[in-house]
Design a protein around this motif. Structure first.
Motif, PDB file in Angstrom:
ATOM      1  N   ARG A  75       0.855  -1.184   0.000  1.00  0.00           N
ATOM      2  CA  ARG A  75       0.000   0.000   0.000  1.00  0.00           C
ATOM      3  C   ARG A  75       0.895   1.238   0.000  1.00  0.00           C
ATOM      4  O   ARG A  75       1.883   1.297   0.730  1.00  0.00           O
ATOM      5  CB  ARG A  75      -0.912   0.000   1.223  1.00  0.00           C
ATOM      6  N   GLU A  76       0.533   2.217  -0.818  1.00  0.00           N
ATOM      7  CA  GLU A  76       1.344   3.417  -0.932  1.00  0.00           C
ATOM      8  C   GLU A  76       0.480   4.667  -0.804  1.00  0.00           C
ATOM      9  O   GLU A  76      -0.706   4.670  -1.128  1.00  0.00           O
ATOM     10  CB  GLU A  76       2.081   3.463  -2.281  1.00  0.00           C
ATOM     11  N   LEU A  77       1.128   5.732  -0.334  1.00  0.00           N
ATOM     12  CA  LEU A  77       0.465   7.015  -0.189  1.00  0.00           C
ATOM     13  C   LEU A  77       0.218   7.623  -1.568  1.00  0.00           C
ATOM     14  O   LEU A  77       1.101   7.606  -2.438  1.00  0.00           O
ATOM     15  CB  LEU A  77       1.340   7.954   0.637  1.00  0.00           C
ATOM     16  N   VAL A  78      -0.974   8.157  -1.756  1.00  0.00           N
ATOM     17  CA  VAL A  78      -1.295   8.890  -2.978  1.00  0.00           C
ATOM     18  C   VAL A  78      -1.291  10.391  -2.697  1.00  0.00           C
ATOM     19  O   VAL A  78      -0.614  11.161  -3.367  1.00  0.00           O
ATOM     20  CB  VAL A  78      -2.677   8.471  -3.527  1.00  0.00           C
ATOM     21  N   ALA A  79      -2.062  10.802  -1.696  1.00  0.00           N
ATOM     22  CA  ALA A  79      -2.154  12.228  -1.357  1.00  0.00           C
ATOM     23  C   ALA A  79      -2.762  12.379   0.022  1.00  0.00           C
ATOM     24  O   ALA A  79      -3.525  11.522   0.469  1.00  0.00           O
ATOM     25  CB  ALA A  79      -3.011  12.977  -2.384  1.00  0.00           C
ATOM     26  N   THR A  80      -2.401  13.479   0.696  1.00  0.00           N
ATOM     27  CA  THR A  80      -3.006  13.809   1.981  1.00  0.00           C
ATOM     28  C   THR A  80      -3.438  15.265   1.992  1.00  0.00           C
ATOM     29  O   THR A  80      -2.929  16.079   1.212  1.00  0.00           O
ATOM     30  CB  THR A  80      -2.033  13.583   3.156  1.00  0.00           C
ATOM     31  N   ILE A  81      -4.368  15.561   2.902  1.00  0.00           N
ATOM     32  CA  ILE A  81      -4.834  16.936   3.060  1.00  0.00           C
ATOM     33  C   ILE A  81      -5.142  17.187   4.530  1.00  0.00           C
ATOM     34  O   ILE A  81      -5.795  16.365   5.187  1.00  0.00           O
ATOM     35  CB  ILE A  81      -6.068  17.216   2.169  1.00  0.00           C
ATOM     36  N   SER A  82      -4.652  18.298   5.054  1.00  0.00           N
ATOM     37  CA  SER A  82      -4.909  18.644   6.450  1.00  0.00           C
ATOM     38  C   SER A  82      -6.284  19.291   6.579  1.00  0.00           C
ATOM     39  O   SER A  82      -6.918  19.637   5.579  1.00  0.00           O
ATOM     40  CB  SER A  82      -3.830  19.593   6.958  1.00  0.00           C
ATOM     41  N   SER A  83      -6.725  19.483   7.804  1.00  0.00           N
ATOM     42  CA  SER A  83      -8.011  20.147   8.013  1.00  0.00           C
ATOM     43  C   SER A  83      -7.980  21.586   7.516  1.00  0.00           C
ATOM     44  O   SER A  83      -9.021  22.152   7.180  1.00  0.00           O
ATOM     45  CB  SER A  83      -8.399  20.100   9.493  1.00  0.00           C
ATOM     46  N   GLY A  84      -6.779  22.161   7.432  1.00  0.00           N
ATOM     47  CA  GLY A  84      -6.631  23.520   6.927  1.00  0.00           C
ATOM     48  C   GLY A  84      -6.411  23.597   5.433  1.00  0.00           C
ATOM     49  O   GLY A  84      -6.262  24.687   4.872  1.00  0.00           O
TER      50      GLY A  84
END
Length: 117
Positions: free
Chosen positions: A43-52
């Protein structure tokens, strides 16, 4: 009970587009993200987003994928354009839920994305 429910996967031709959604319930979330796992691979990271709204992307999807979220709806999205066969994988939603004791990671059940002609 905390739940993350993905939707929007499917079969698309190379060069096509798909939009994934991840609807969360039962908690407020800090960082949310999309991960993927292809057959026989980790499994690999695609994208992340913070609450901000701060975003990060894997190099392989930069310029093609866009992650976003609607905090009022507790929902995260992944707009995927210019899809390639190597994007074929099960895509998972992950979210860090806030609790009195700290953050807990939650995962969705996954949605299949297949890029093929």
């Amino acid at each position: 009970q905390v739940q993350l429910v993905e939707s929007g996967g499917g079969l698309v031709q190379p060069g096509g587009s798909l939009r994934l959604s991840c609807a969360g319930s039962g908690s407020r979330f800090s960082v949310m993200g999309w991960y993927r796992q292809a057959p026989g691979k980790q499994r690999e990271l695609v994208a992340t987003i913070s609450s901000g709204g701060i975003t990060k992307y894997a190099e392989s999807v930069k310029g093609r994928f866009t992650i976003s979220r609607d905090n009022a709806k507790n929902t995260m999205y992944l707009q995927m354009n210019s899809l390639k066969p190597e994007d074929t994988a099960v895509y998972y939603c992950k979210a860090d839920g806030r609790t009195p004791g700290g953050l807990i990671a939650y995962w969705g059940q996954g949605t299949q994305v297949t890029v093929s002609s």
